[in-house]
Scaffold this motif. Structure first.
Motif, PDB file in Angstrom:
ATOM      1  N   SER A 250       0.841  -1.208   0.000  1.00  0.00           N
ATOM      2  CA  SER A 250       0.000   0.000   0.000  1.00  0.00           C
ATOM      3  C   SER A 250       0.876   1.258   0.000  1.00  0.00           C
ATOM      4  N   LEU A 251       0.315   2.266  -0.605  1.00  0.00           N
ATOM      5  CA  LEU A 251       1.032   3.519  -0.833  1.00  0.00           C
ATOM      6  C   LEU A 251       0.993   4.366   0.434  1.00  0.00           C
TER       7      LEU A 251
ATOM      8  N   PHE B 155      -6.259   0.405 -10.007  1.00  0.00           N
ATOM      9  CA  PHE B 155      -5.439  -0.572  -9.267  1.00  0.00           C
ATOM     10  C   PHE B 155      -5.544  -0.143  -7.798  1.00  0.00           C
TER      11      PHE B 155
ATOM     12  N   GLY C 193      -6.068  -1.325  -4.795  1.00  0.00           N
ATOM     13  CA  GLY C 193      -5.478  -1.980  -3.619  1.00  0.00           C
ATOM     14  C   GLY C 193      -6.274  -1.660  -2.370  1.00  0.00           C
ATOM     15  N   SER C 194      -5.589  -1.138  -1.354  1.00  0.00           N
ATOM     16  CA  SER C 194      -6.264  -0.853  -0.081  1.00  0.00           C
ATOM     17  C   SER C 194      -7.015   0.478  -0.091  1.00  0.00           C
TER      18      SER C 194
ATOM     19  N   THR D 227      -5.798   3.706  -0.777  1.00  0.00           N
ATOM     20  CA  THR D 227      -5.125   4.908  -0.252  1.00  0.00           C
ATOM     21  C   THR D 227      -5.433   6.160  -1.082  1.00  0.00           C
TER      22      THR D 227
ATOM     23  N   ASP E 154     -10.043  -3.202  -8.666  1.00  0.00           N
ATOM     24  CA  ASP E 154      -8.817  -3.997  -8.499  1.00  0.00           C
ATOM     25  C   ASP E 154      -9.218  -5.415  -8.894  1.00  0.00           C
ATOM     26  N   TRP E 155      -8.296  -6.159  -9.468  1.00  0.00           N
ATOM     27  CA  TRP E 155      -8.730  -7.494  -9.877  1.00  0.00           C
ATOM     28  C   TRP E 155      -8.825  -8.448  -8.698  1.00  0.00           C
TER      29      TRP E 155
ATOM     30  N   GLY F  19     -12.228  -5.898 -10.972  1.00  0.00           N
ATOM     31  CA  GLY F  19     -12.088  -5.803 -12.420  1.00  0.00           C
ATOM     32  C   GLY F  19     -10.638  -5.674 -12.835  1.00  0.00           C
ATOM     33  N   ASP F  20     -10.377  -6.098 -14.049  1.00  0.00           N
ATOM     34  CA  ASP F  20      -9.027  -6.055 -14.599  1.00  0.00           C
ATOM     35  C   ASP F  20      -8.792  -4.700 -15.261  1.00  0.00           C
ATOM     36  N   ALA F  21      -7.684  -4.059 -14.915  1.00  0.00           N
ATOM     37  CA  ALA F  21      -7.394  -2.731 -15.472  1.00  0.00           C
ATOM     38  C   ALA F  21      -7.112  -2.797 -16.974  1.00  0.00           C
TER      39      ALA F  21
ATOM     40  N   ASN G 205      -1.630   3.404  -9.145  1.00  0.00           N
ATOM     41  CA  ASN G 205      -0.331   2.828  -8.781  1.00  0.00           C
ATOM     42  C   ASN G 205      -0.365   1.325  -9.082  1.00  0.00           C
TER      43      ASN G 205
HETATM   44  C1  LIG Z   1       0.798  -1.481  -5.885  1.00  0.00           C
HETATM   45  S1  LIG Z   1      -0.751  -2.154  -5.543  1.00  0.00           S
HETATM   46  C2  LIG Z   1      -1.746  -0.739  -5.307  1.00  0.00           C
HETATM   47  C3  LIG Z   1      -1.628  -0.244  -3.929  1.00  0.00           C
HETATM   48  C4  LIG Z   1      -2.629   0.821  -3.586  1.00  0.00           C
HETATM   49  N1  LIG Z   1      -2.288   2.093  -4.200  1.00  0.00           N
HETATM   50  C5  LIG Z   1      -2.701   0.951  -2.063  1.00  0.00           C
HETATM   51  O1  LIG Z   1      -2.326   1.997  -1.539  1.00  0.00           O
HETATM   52  O2  LIG Z   1      -3.069  -0.019  -1.418  1.00  0.00           O
HETATM   53  C6  LIG Z   1      -1.285  -2.747  -7.067  1.00  0.00           C
HETATM   54  C7  LIG Z   1      -2.675  -3.346  -7.059  1.00  0.00           C
HETATM   55  O3  LIG Z   1      -2.964  -3.729  -8.391  1.00  0.00           O
HETATM   56  C8  LIG Z   1      -3.749  -4.911  -8.376  1.00  0.00           C
HETATM   57  N2  LIG Z   1      -3.639  -5.504  -9.717  1.00  0.00           N
HETATM   58  C9  LIG Z   1      -2.613  -6.197 -10.269  1.00  0.00           C
HETATM   59  N3  LIG Z   1      -2.883  -6.484 -11.546  1.00  0.00           N
HETATM   60  C10 LIG Z   1      -4.098  -5.961 -11.831  1.00  0.00           C
HETATM   61  C11 LIG Z   1      -4.901  -5.893 -12.996  1.00  0.00           C
HETATM   62  N4  LIG Z   1      -4.515  -6.445 -14.139  1.00  0.00           N
HETATM   63  N5  LIG Z   1      -6.064  -5.229 -12.913  1.00  0.00           N
HETATM   64  C12 LIG Z   1      -6.485  -4.649 -11.760  1.00  0.00           C
HETATM   65  N6  LIG Z   1      -5.760  -4.701 -10.624  1.00  0.00           N
HETATM   66  C13 LIG Z   1      -4.586  -5.333 -10.659  1.00  0.00           C
HETATM   67  C14 LIG Z   1      -3.199  -5.707  -7.226  1.00  0.00           C
HETATM   68  O4  LIG Z   1      -4.169  -6.617  -6.730  1.00  0.00           O
HETATM   69  C15 LIG Z   1      -2.818  -4.597  -6.211  1.00  0.00           C
HETATM   70  O5  LIG Z   1      -3.856  -4.394  -5.294  1.00  0.00           O
END
Ligand SMILES: C[S@@+](CC[C@H](N)C(=O)[O-])C[C@H]1O[C@@H](n2cnc3c(N)ncnc32)[C@H](O)[C@@H]1O
Length: 366
Positions: free
Chosen positions: A187-188, A213, A215-216, A218, A236-237, A268-270, A288
């Motif tokens: 997490s950022l 993307f 994640g948590s 942030t 987020d996937w 969902g997938d980015a 991120n």
């Molecule tokens: C670096 S983390 C993001 C952290 C976030 N900014 C936080 O503060 O928690 C990257 C995130 O991308 C997600 N992820 C990875 N590949 C992905 C995809 N193809 N589509 C969507 N999410 C994806 C991961 O599950 C992860 O939660």
């Protein structure tokens, strides 16, 4: 925050290396908002990366008050002194300097602690510095060491051969904002999320922001504080991340701000954003993606970035900004240049936990 001395009007703000200019800009803005326009215009050279050093013509307490609202920084420090450590007697020099250093905050009954961060190759560790400095201060003031109930925190940081003594005025980092039930290691830091949002130049006219993307959550949490009228979309996937982000947003006490109505989280997938969101529906994307270190080691990044950027362009409104924090800067740069309809406006390299990602600011052509 502990009491700041009024005798000095110099302050250091710590931030991530690479964010010093942005932090200074933010500080000027906070001073303006606090009716102290233009007063912190003097920025002094800071010899340590990730530090912003300011001289202020008014009382330090006013500066500390304005700086206490900064979102881009971690801690506020009152500079005490800086000196070079001799190779032969580095630790005893630390002790000797602390016997003389101007520390009006300290007295015989002031509980204190010493903390130290060390960078570079040294034959000693940060605990040795803390012990040496602490012993000197006990000898000098007869004050008790109290690691948790301290009234004064003296920092003795060593970067290569430079030793910087400061008094830390913030107890908890200003970048620590919300208690979170879900906090994955990736997490950022909220201050970096803030920097990304700031570079997206969002404002009251921003109707919808997306973090694909998330994640948590942030970035979304930070945006919820900053942009009360903006709809916040996140995906987020990982279902686990989506549930975690939801719990964090709900637990952050943001619901009172009408958050329930304005946030939308989904799995969902980015790389298929156009299936998740209507075309040109977002004013900005701030995000991120995985760095490819702890997370995403098996990702083929050139392709991954290309697919993501193509989809991001489709859901971004013309003229909208896309701010992406990435570690694989070269691959991202190539992908961004090859994506039709996107222009790179700015790249800012920062340091987070000893890695050097870049904040890319892109814009969809109007
Ligand atoms: C670096 S983390 C993001 C952290 C976030 N900014 C936080 O503060 O928690 C990257 C995130 O991308 C997600 N992820 C990875 N590949 C992905 C995809 N193809 N589509 C969507 N999410 C994806 C991961 O599950 C992860 O939660």
């Amino acid at each position: 925050m502990s009491q700041a001395s009024n005798r000095s009007a110099e302050l250091i703000c710590t931030t991530n290396p690479g964010l010093e200019d942005l932090a200074f800009e933010e500080l000027q803005q906070r001073l303006d908002e606090g009716g102290l326009k233009g007063t912190a215009s003097e920025r002094l050279p800071a010899r340590i990366k990730g530090r912003l050093r300011i001289r202020y013509p008014g009382p330090l307490s006013s500066l500390v008050q304005a700086a206490g609202t900064l979102r881009s920084v971690h801690h506020l420090l009152r500079p005490v002194e800086q000196f070079l450590l001799p190779t032969e007697t580095p630790l005893s020099t630390v002790g000797e300097r602390l016997l003389e250093a101007p520390l009006p905050e300290m007295g015989p009954s002031t509980p204190f602690r010493v903390s130290s961060e060390r960078r570079g190759e040294h034959p000693f560790g940060s605990q040795d510095i803390e012990r040496e400095a602490g012993t000197a201060l006990v000898e000098r003031f007869g004050a008790p060491v109290d690691l948790t109930g301290y009234a004064v925190e003296v920092r003795v940081d060593v970067v290569e051969s430079l030793c910087a003594v400061t008094v830390q005025l913030t107890r908890k980092a200003l970048s620590y904002r919300h208690d979170r039930t879900y906090r994955p290691r990736v997490s950022l830091k909220p201050n970096v999320a803030y920097a990304c949002l700031r570079l997206a130049r969002l404002g009251p006219g921003t109707e919808r922001l997306l973090d694909p993307f998330c994640g948590s959550g942030t970035i979304l949490m930070e945006a919820a504080d900053l942009l009360p009228g903006t709809e916040l979309w996140g995906s987020d996937w990982s279902q686990r991340a989506v549930a975690g982000a939801r719990a964090n947003l709900e637990g952050a006490g943001l619901e009172g701000a009408g958050l329930k109505d304005r946030f939308r989280l989904q799995a969902g997938d980015a790389r298929t954003l156009a299936e998740l969101y209507p075309p040109a529906s977002c004013d900005a994307l701030v995000t991120n993606p995985p760095y490819g270190a702890r997370l995403g080691r098996d990702i083929a990044f050139p392709r991954f970035y290309r697919d993501f950027l193509e989809q991001a362009t489709a859901v971004l409104r013309p003229g909208g900004r896309l701010v992406v924090l990435v570690r694989k800067r070269g691959a991202f740069n190539v992908a961004a240049q090859r994506t039709p309809g996107l222009r790179i406006r700015h790249v800012q390299i920062i340091e987070t936990s000893r890695v050097f990602p870049g904040i890319f600011v892109l814009q969809r052509s109007g």
